[in-house]
Motif scaffolding. Sequence first.
Motif, PDB file in Angstrom:
ATOM      1  N   ASP A 184     -49.277  84.478 -30.558  1.00 34.23           N
ATOM      2  CA  ASP A 184     -49.488  85.825 -30.707  1.00 34.23           C
ATOM      3  C   ASP A 184     -49.863  86.422 -32.076  1.00 34.23           C
ATOM      4  OD1 ASP A 184     -48.676  85.986 -27.986  1.00 34.23           O
ATOM      5  OD2 ASP A 184     -46.925  86.652 -28.352  1.00 34.23           O
ATOM      6  N   ASP A 236     -52.393  80.144 -21.704  1.00 35.53           N
ATOM      7  CA  ASP A 236     -52.442  81.635 -21.610  1.00 35.53           C
ATOM      8  C   ASP A 236     -53.849  82.025 -21.629  1.00 35.53           C
ATOM      9  OD1 ASP A 236     -52.099  84.289 -22.178  1.00 35.53           O
ATOM     10  OD2 ASP A 236     -50.680  84.246 -23.633  1.00 35.53           O
ATOM     11  N   ARG A 238     -54.905  85.135 -21.906  1.00 35.76           N
ATOM     12  CA  ARG A 238     -55.329  86.129 -22.828  1.00 35.76           C
ATOM     13  C   ARG A 238     -55.930  85.577 -23.723  1.00 35.76           C
ATOM     14  NH1 ARG A 238     -52.210  87.947 -26.813  1.00 35.76           N
ATOM     15  NH2 ARG A 238     -52.741  90.140 -27.646  1.00 35.76           N
ATOM     16  N   ASN A 239     -55.431  84.290 -24.363  1.00 39.54           N
ATOM     17  CA  ASN A 239     -56.064  83.899 -25.571  1.00 39.54           C
ATOM     18  C   ASN A 239     -57.631  83.425 -25.319  1.00 39.54           C
ATOM     19  OD1 ASN A 239     -53.409  83.956 -26.999  1.00 39.54           O
ATOM     20  ND2 ASN A 239     -52.853  81.947 -26.318  1.00 39.54           N
ATOM     21  N   TYR A 291     -59.435  84.806 -23.264  1.00 41.03           N
ATOM     22  CA  TYR A 291     -60.029  86.008 -22.869  1.00 41.03           C
ATOM     23  C   TYR A 291     -60.575  86.754 -24.223  1.00 41.03           C
ATOM     24  CZ  TYR A 291     -60.753  91.175 -22.188  1.00 41.03           C
ATOM     25  OH  TYR A 291     -60.996  92.452 -22.255  1.00 41.03           O
ATOM     26  N   ALA A 303     -60.610  81.034 -19.389  1.00 42.91           N
ATOM     27  CA  ALA A 303     -59.750  81.928 -19.123  1.00 42.91           C
ATOM     28  C   ALA A 303     -59.513  82.195 -17.543  1.00 42.91           C
ATOM     29  CB  ALA A 303     -60.045  83.317 -19.453  1.00 42.91           C
ATOM     30  N   SER A 325     -56.954  86.922 -13.224  1.00 46.51           N
ATOM     31  CA  SER A 325     -57.133  87.902 -14.193  1.00 46.51           C
ATOM     32  C   SER A 325     -58.545  88.828 -14.216  1.00 46.51           C
ATOM     33  CB  SER A 325     -57.187  87.039 -15.626  1.00 46.51           C
ATOM     34  OG  SER A 325     -57.586  87.736 -16.775  1.00 46.51           O
ATOM     35  N   SER A 372     -60.623  89.044 -17.203  1.00 41.88           N
ATOM     36  CA  SER A 372     -61.488  87.908 -17.911  1.00 41.88           C
ATOM     37  C   SER A 372     -62.483  87.861 -16.971  1.00 41.88           C
ATOM     38  CB  SER A 372     -60.317  86.603 -17.600  1.00 41.88           C
ATOM     39  OG  SER A 372     -59.396  86.643 -18.510  1.00 41.88           O
TER      40      SER A 372
END
Length: 431
Positions: A36, A57, A59-60, A62, A87, A94, A97
């Motif tokens: 994070d 994850d 999000r990382n 993305y 992603a 997602s 994504s």
Amino acid sequence: MIPHLSSSAQRAALVLAAFLVAALLSYLSVRNARADHFAGLQTRQALERAAELEPGDARNWYLLGRYWQFHLEDSDAQKAIGAYKTAVSVDPGSTVSWLGLGSAYESAGDLARAREAFLQAKKTYPLSAEAAWQYGNFLLRQAEFEAAFAEMRRAVESDPKRGAEAFSRALRADPHVNQILDRVLPPNRDVYVDVISDQITGGQTDIALQVWDRLVAIHPRLSPRDVFPLIGALRSNKRIADARRVWDQAVIVSGMADLQGPSGSVLWDGGFESGIAGGGYSWLFPEGLRNLQASIDARERHSGDHSLRLTFDGKSIVSSMGICHYVPVSPSTSYHFSAWVKTRAVTTDQGVRFQLRSLGTQDTSVAVTSELHGSEPWTHIEIPWSSGKDVQEVQVCLVRVLSDQLENKIKGTTWVDDVALVPESAEHPKP
């Protein structure tokens, strides 16, 4: 059930297992926190490190895709596509994504895969305003206007704040205002008000007026405040007849048509009953008045429920108060102006009076009523007034003529109520 451990070896094994679990959880927690931290730095190296630490994850990946897609000096469409594909493989649900992947494919010129990605985003979250918005804009760029407008309407229905931008973008593709209103904007009052304001800001007063006409046809519950920007734009463009029509319509749909005052008066809310002020054809009260307190009084009034109360503190020589009302009028017409005024302990020989000034003409002459000072009961004041052949507005203001007395600082209280401007018989217009 509480297990009974038969030996010290078993108890030691249990303690060791608990320690190992705690250590693992601690390690995972620290790794997640580090990921994070790196993701928040938004640099390429940091984002790559975050994806390395937490590859599961989405999000990382993305965020890394967005970096490769939008970085001004280091963009790479293929790397962006690769990050977005990772992603969606990690998290097929997602929505963001899939939208990123669609956008990246479009940037790379692969329109077929872009369409597939946008449609997949909509499947993951059918009610997403963002998914409908991005897909609608994609379709708009492909000149698929009917489908694009349908998606943009869905986006605005879910997120009304998108209305002004949706209308503006659609209008660039199709200049027919009424068709855009039919296909893009839902019948939502706030959406229409935002569109009108946005068009006025862009100098498109004619379009704003068309949107207003459609809004009135929907019969929403509006406040006169909603048309302050439109009235201001119309007045600035000398379109007084349109401004007057819009104001009359706003007053009707707001349920305030009965505040007109005496029969036939063209001055709105002469009794200070509406609570509406600050624009359009309502009362204007300046901010930061010094040595004068202007307020609406519910205890002392000539009729109705309220009056305007002016309290002077005796510390200043007051002349202009800035309390005015723009009133639309007909050219070459005779009017009768009247008001009711009450005073209490008003000092000097010059109290409050009304001043009427024609607007939109080179004629700078003014008409002024008589004044009241001292302590007087409710008193009817009136004067005749006539508009010139080119006059479409008059400014009605509360003023005070400077006193000739040595001590001319005014103190005391004045009440004003039932202000009216009524046209005389139309059979005798001014030549």
